[in-house]
Design a protein around this motif. Structure first.
Motif, PDB file in Angstrom:
ATOM      1  N   GLU A  70       0.826  -1.205   0.000  1.00 25.70           N
ATOM      2  CA  GLU A  70       0.000   0.000   0.000  1.00 25.70           C
ATOM      3  C   GLU A  70       0.865   1.261   0.000  1.00 25.70           C
ATOM      4  O   GLU A  70       0.565   2.231  -0.698  1.00 25.70           O
ATOM      5  CB  GLU A  70      -0.920  -0.006   1.217  1.00 25.70           C
ATOM      6  CG  GLU A  70      -1.914   1.135   1.232  1.00 25.70           C
ATOM      7  CD  GLU A  70      -2.864   1.045   2.407  1.00 25.70           C
ATOM      8  OE1 GLU A  70      -3.479   2.075   2.720  1.00 25.70           O
ATOM      9  OE2 GLU A  70      -2.992  -0.038   3.009  1.00 25.70           O
ATOM     10  N   ILE A  71       1.952   1.243   0.751  1.00 21.63           N
ATOM     11  CA  ILE A  71       2.870   2.392   0.778  1.00 21.63           C
ATOM     12  C   ILE A  71       3.474   2.614  -0.604  1.00 21.63           C
ATOM     13  O   ILE A  71       3.581   3.751  -1.072  1.00 21.63           O
ATOM     14  CB  ILE A  71       3.960   2.194   1.845  1.00 21.63           C
ATOM     15  CG1 ILE A  71       3.359   2.352   3.236  1.00 21.63           C
ATOM     16  CG2 ILE A  71       5.112   3.161   1.643  1.00 21.63           C
ATOM     17  CD1 ILE A  71       4.298   1.968   4.361  1.00 21.63           C
ATOM     18  N   LEU A  72       3.877   1.543  -1.288  1.00 23.88           N
ATOM     19  CA  LEU A  72       4.445   1.683  -2.629  1.00 23.88           C
ATOM     20  C   LEU A  72       3.439   2.273  -3.606  1.00 23.88           C
ATOM     21  O   LEU A  72       3.785   3.129  -4.426  1.00 23.88           O
ATOM     22  CB  LEU A  72       4.943   0.325  -3.134  1.00 23.88           C
ATOM     23  CG  LEU A  72       6.207  -0.207  -2.476  1.00 23.88           C
ATOM     24  CD1 LEU A  72       6.508  -1.612  -2.973  1.00 23.88           C
ATOM     25  CD2 LEU A  72       7.376   0.716  -2.733  1.00 23.88           C
ATOM     26  N   VAL A  73       2.189   1.829  -3.520  1.00 23.47           N
ATOM     27  CA  VAL A  73       1.152   2.372  -4.406  1.00 23.47           C
ATOM     28  C   VAL A  73       0.941   3.853  -4.115  1.00 23.47           C
ATOM     29  O   VAL A  73       0.828   4.675  -5.040  1.00 23.47           O
ATOM     30  CB  VAL A  73      -0.163   1.575  -4.236  1.00 23.47           C
ATOM     31  CG1 VAL A  73      -1.332   2.285  -4.905  1.00 23.47           C
ATOM     32  CG2 VAL A  73      -0.004   0.165  -4.788  1.00 23.47           C
ATOM     33  N   LEU A  74       0.888   4.226  -2.839  1.00 16.52           N
ATOM     34  CA  LEU A  74       0.677   5.628  -2.479  1.00 16.52           C
ATOM     35  C   LEU A  74       1.857   6.504  -2.896  1.00 16.52           C
ATOM     36  O   LEU A  74       1.655   7.637  -3.344  1.00 16.52           O
ATOM     37  CB  LEU A  74       0.416   5.751  -0.981  1.00 16.52           C
ATOM     38  CG  LEU A  74      -0.919   5.183  -0.498  1.00 16.52           C
ATOM     39  CD1 LEU A  74      -0.992   5.185   1.021  1.00 16.52           C
ATOM     40  CD2 LEU A  74      -2.071   5.946  -1.103  1.00 16.52           C
ATOM     41  N   GLU A  77       1.528   7.058  -6.600  1.00 21.57           N
ATOM     42  CA  GLU A  77       0.462   8.025  -6.863  1.00 21.57           C
ATOM     43  C   GLU A  77       0.910   9.444  -6.532  1.00 21.57           C
ATOM     44  O   GLU A  77       0.638  10.387  -7.283  1.00 21.57           O
ATOM     45  CB  GLU A  77      -0.772   7.664  -6.029  1.00 21.57           C
ATOM     46  CG  GLU A  77      -1.969   8.558  -6.269  1.00 21.57           C
ATOM     47  CD  GLU A  77      -3.140   8.150  -5.404  1.00 21.57           C
ATOM     48  OE1 GLU A  77      -3.837   9.049  -4.912  1.00 21.57           O
ATOM     49  OE2 GLU A  77      -3.351   6.929  -5.226  1.00 21.57           O
ATOM     50  N   LEU A  78       1.630   9.618  -5.429  1.00 23.46           N
ATOM     51  CA  LEU A  78       2.136  10.940  -5.051  1.00 23.46           C
ATOM     52  C   LEU A  78       3.149  11.442  -6.068  1.00 23.46           C
ATOM     53  O   LEU A  78       3.139  12.623  -6.429  1.00 23.46           O
ATOM     54  CB  LEU A  78       2.766  10.877  -3.661  1.00 23.46           C
ATOM     55  CG  LEU A  78       3.292  12.164  -3.074  1.00 23.46           C
ATOM     56  CD1 LEU A  78       2.147  13.161  -2.899  1.00 23.46           C
ATOM     57  CD2 LEU A  78       3.979  11.917  -1.747  1.00 23.46           C
ATOM     58  N   ARG A  79       4.018  10.570  -6.558  1.00 22.23           N
ATOM     59  CA  ARG A  79       4.992  10.938  -7.572  1.00 22.23           C
ATOM     60  C   ARG A  79       4.295  11.393  -8.850  1.00 22.23           C
ATOM     61  O   ARG A  79       4.688  12.384  -9.469  1.00 22.23           O
ATOM     62  CB  ARG A  79       5.905   9.748  -7.848  1.00 22.23           C
ATOM     63  CG  ARG A  79       7.301  10.127  -8.257  1.00 22.23           C
ATOM     64  CD  ARG A  79       8.228   8.924  -8.423  1.00 22.23           C
ATOM     65  NE  ARG A  79       8.198   8.005  -7.296  1.00 22.23           N
ATOM     66  CZ  ARG A  79       7.911   6.696  -7.392  1.00 22.23           C
ATOM     67  NH1 ARG A  79       7.626   6.159  -8.561  1.00 22.23           N
ATOM     68  NH2 ARG A  79       7.914   5.934  -6.327  1.00 22.23           N
ATOM     69  N   VAL A  84       2.630  16.046 -12.335  1.00 20.02           N
ATOM     70  CA  VAL A  84       1.587  16.791 -13.051  1.00 20.02           C
ATOM     71  C   VAL A  84       1.559  18.236 -12.572  1.00 20.02           C
ATOM     72  O   VAL A  84       1.466  19.167 -13.372  1.00 20.02           O
ATOM     73  CB  VAL A  84       0.209  16.119 -12.864  1.00 20.02           C
ATOM     74  CG1 VAL A  84      -0.920  17.021 -13.348  1.00 20.02           C
ATOM     75  CG2 VAL A  84       0.168  14.790 -13.592  1.00 20.02           C
ATOM     76  N   THR A  85       1.676  18.465 -11.268  1.00 17.53           N
ATOM     77  CA  THR A  85       1.608  19.838 -10.747  1.00 17.53           C
ATOM     78  C   THR A  85       2.867  20.625 -11.076  1.00 17.53           C
ATOM     79  O   THR A  85       2.817  21.838 -11.226  1.00 17.53           O
ATOM     80  CB  THR A  85       1.371  19.850  -9.230  1.00 17.53           C
ATOM     81  OG1 THR A  85       2.406  19.119  -8.588  1.00 17.53           O
ATOM     82  CG2 THR A  85       0.017  19.259  -8.892  1.00 17.53           C
ATOM     83  N   GLN A  86       4.004  19.971 -11.199  1.00 16.30           N
ATOM     84  CA  GLN A  86       5.241  20.696 -11.516  1.00 16.30           C
ATOM     85  C   GLN A  86       5.256  21.145 -12.973  1.00 16.30           C
ATOM     86  O   GLN A  86       5.740  22.215 -13.301  1.00 16.30           O
ATOM     87  CB  GLN A  86       6.463  19.826 -11.234  1.00 16.30           C
ATOM     88  CG  GLN A  86       6.733  19.669  -9.754  1.00 16.30           C
ATOM     89  CD  GLN A  86       7.882  18.728  -9.480  1.00 16.30           C
ATOM     90  OE1 GLN A  86       8.426  18.109 -10.383  1.00 16.30           O
ATOM     91  NE2 GLN A  86       8.259  18.625  -8.213  1.00 16.30           N
ATOM     92  N   THR A  87       4.761  20.334 -13.841  1.00 20.90           N
ATOM     93  CA  THR A  87       4.737  20.735 -15.249  1.00 20.90           C
ATOM     94  C   THR A  87       3.564  21.652 -15.529  1.00 20.90           C
ATOM     95  O   THR A  87       3.579  22.397 -16.489  1.00 20.90           O
ATOM     96  CB  THR A  87       4.646  19.494 -16.163  1.00 20.90           C
ATOM     97  OG1 THR A  87       3.456  18.780 -15.838  1.00 20.90           O
ATOM     98  CG2 THR A  87       5.857  18.627 -16.021  1.00 20.90           C
TER      99      THR A  87
END
Length: 96
Positions: A70-74, A77-79, A84-87
């Motif tokens: 679950e941590i890896l999936v999160l 998703e955060l990455r 998306v927000t940086q570009t």
């Protein structure tokens, strides 16, 4: 504080050592079909404590692996959200 912790560990070690020395008489553990194991009581206690600890760790292993997935999936998703927000959102070029 470090010396206090060392002193407490030493005291606990001495208590367990005294317990082991006072329980050194041989005891018998009888199995089915006439099998028997004879060993000092402290050895039997140590063996069954280790077996119990191993079962406890195995019981928690499934939950640990589930949480790691679950941590890896999160993190993934955060990455993706950060990229998306940086570009920034892509604006289509308007040609008039």
């Amino acid at each position: 504080m470090r010396y206090f912790i060392w002193a407490m560990q030493f005291i606990v070690f001495l208590l367990f050592l005294g317990f082991a020395l006072h329980n050194s008489q041989t005891v018998s553990l009888r199995y089915f079909l006439g099998y028997e194991w004879q060993a000092p009581l402290i050895l039997m206690l140590l063996v069954f404590f280790c077996i119990g600890a191993a079962f406890g760790l195995l019981a928690g292993l499934g939950q640990l692996l589930k949480l790691r997935r679950e941590i890896l999936v999160l993190k993934k998703e955060l990455r993706n959200r950060n990229s998306v927000t940086q570009t920034g959102p892509q604006q289509p070029d308007i040609v008039l």
